[in-house]
Design an enzyme around this catalytic site. Structure first.
Site, PDB file in Angstrom:
ATOM      1  N   ASP A 162       0.854  -1.192   0.000  1.00 17.71           N
ATOM      2  CA  ASP A 162       0.000   0.000   0.000  1.00 17.71           C
ATOM      3  C   ASP A 162       0.888   1.239   0.000  1.00 17.71           C
ATOM      4  OD1 ASP A 162       0.920   0.270   2.609  1.00 17.71           O
ATOM      5  OD2 ASP A 162      -1.057   0.105   3.532  1.00 17.71           O
TER       6      ASP A 162
ATOM      7  N   CYS B   6       2.596  -3.700   4.146  1.00 16.68           N
ATOM      8  CA  CYS B   6       1.776  -2.523   4.460  1.00 16.68           C
ATOM      9  C   CYS B   6       2.348  -1.939   5.747  1.00 16.68           C
ATOM     10  CB  CYS B   6       0.288  -2.874   4.569  1.00 16.68           C
ATOM     11  SG  CYS B   6      -0.187  -3.955   5.928  1.00 16.68           S
TER      12      CYS B   6
ATOM     13  N   THR C 142       1.751  -2.608   8.960  1.00 15.94           N
ATOM     14  CA  THR C 142       2.102  -3.659   9.923  1.00 15.94           C
ATOM     15  C   THR C 142       2.294  -5.026   9.270  1.00 15.94           C
ATOM     16  OG1 THR C 142      -0.202  -4.231  10.353  1.00 15.94           O
ATOM     17  CG2 THR C 142       0.795  -2.530  11.775  1.00 15.94           C
TER      18      THR C 142
ATOM     19  N   HIS D 173       7.296 -25.461   7.941  1.00 12.99           N
ATOM     20  CA  HIS D 173       6.210 -26.164   8.616  1.00 12.99           C
ATOM     21  C   HIS D 173       4.831 -25.896   8.014  1.00 12.99           C
ATOM     22  CE1 HIS D 173       8.632 -26.579  12.621  1.00 12.99           C
ATOM     23  NE2 HIS D 173       9.301 -27.014  11.570  1.00 12.99           N
TER      24      HIS D 173
ATOM     25  N   HIS E 119       4.155 -32.244   9.029  1.00 16.76           N
ATOM     26  CA  HIS E 119       3.550 -30.938   8.767  1.00 16.76           C
ATOM     27  C   HIS E 119       2.505 -31.009   7.657  1.00 16.76           C
ATOM     28  CE1 HIS E 119       6.634 -29.424  11.372  1.00 16.76           C
ATOM     29  NE2 HIS E 119       7.566 -29.920  10.586  1.00 16.76           N
TER      30      HIS E 119
END
Length: 150
Positions: A8, A65, A67, A98, A133
Site C-alpha cells: 500500500d 503494508c 504492519t 512447517h 507438517h
C-alpha cells in the site's frame, strides 16, 4: 522463480528496496503494488498477489503494508493462500518449513529494511519439510473446502 510483490501507500519505499534486492539475487519480481504515496487500500494489493499465485502467474509473494497484518488478512481470504506476517527471520523460515507459506508479509512501520531483507532471505532459502507438517497443511485446505460448501 517469479515473486509477486504488493504494497500500500505506506510501504512504497520498502517495496522498491525489497524488489531491487530480490532482482539483484536473480529473482524475477512482478509488481502488483502501488507506486504512489497517496492513500491506497491494502486489500486490493493483497488479493492481487494472492490471485497471481493461485493462477500460476507467480510462484510466491511478498506483501508489505504498515504492519503487514491487513494486507496478509486480505491475501488469506483467497483459497490456497497461506500468508504469514513475520517481524523476524526465524518465524519466516519456519512458516515455509512447517506451514508451506506461499506469501510472506511484514510491516514497513514495524521493521527496518535490513530486517526485511533477512526475513526474505530466510523465507526463500527454506524448504517445506512435508512429513508431519503435511497433515496440518492439508487440514488448512480442508477448512477452505468446507467453507466453499457453506
Amino acid at each position: 522463480m517469479r515473486i509477486g510483490i504488493g504494497n500500500d501507500h505506506v510501504a512504497v519505499e520498502m517495496k522498491n528496496e525489497i524488489k531491487a534486492y530480490l532482482e539483484s539475487k536473480g529473482y524475477e519480481v512482478v509488481n502488483f503494488g502501488t507506486d504512489s504515496t497517496e492513500r491506497a487500500n491494502y486489500p486490493v494489493y493483497g488479493e492481487a498477489v494472492a490471485n497471481a499465485i493461485v493462477n500460476g502467474e507467480v510462484d510466491l509473494g511478498v506483501l508489505i503494508c504498515g504492519t503487514g497484518v491487513g494486507i496478509s488478512l486480505a491475501a488469506n481470504k483467497v483459497n490456497g493462500i497461506r500468508a504469514c506476517v513475520c517481524s523476524e527471520p526465524y518465524s519466516a523460515k519456519l512458516s515455509r518449513q512447517h506451514n508451506n507459506s506461499n506469501i510472506i508479509a511484514f510491516g514497513a512501520r514495524v521493521i527496518g529494511i535490513e530486517t526485511a531483507k533477512m526475513i526474505v532471505d530466510e523465507w526463500l532459502s527454506a524448504e517445506y519439510e512435508g512429513g508431519r507438517h503435511a497433515v496440518r497443511v492439508e487440514m488448512l485446505a480442508d477448512i477452505e473446502r468446507r467453507q466453499k460448501e457453506k
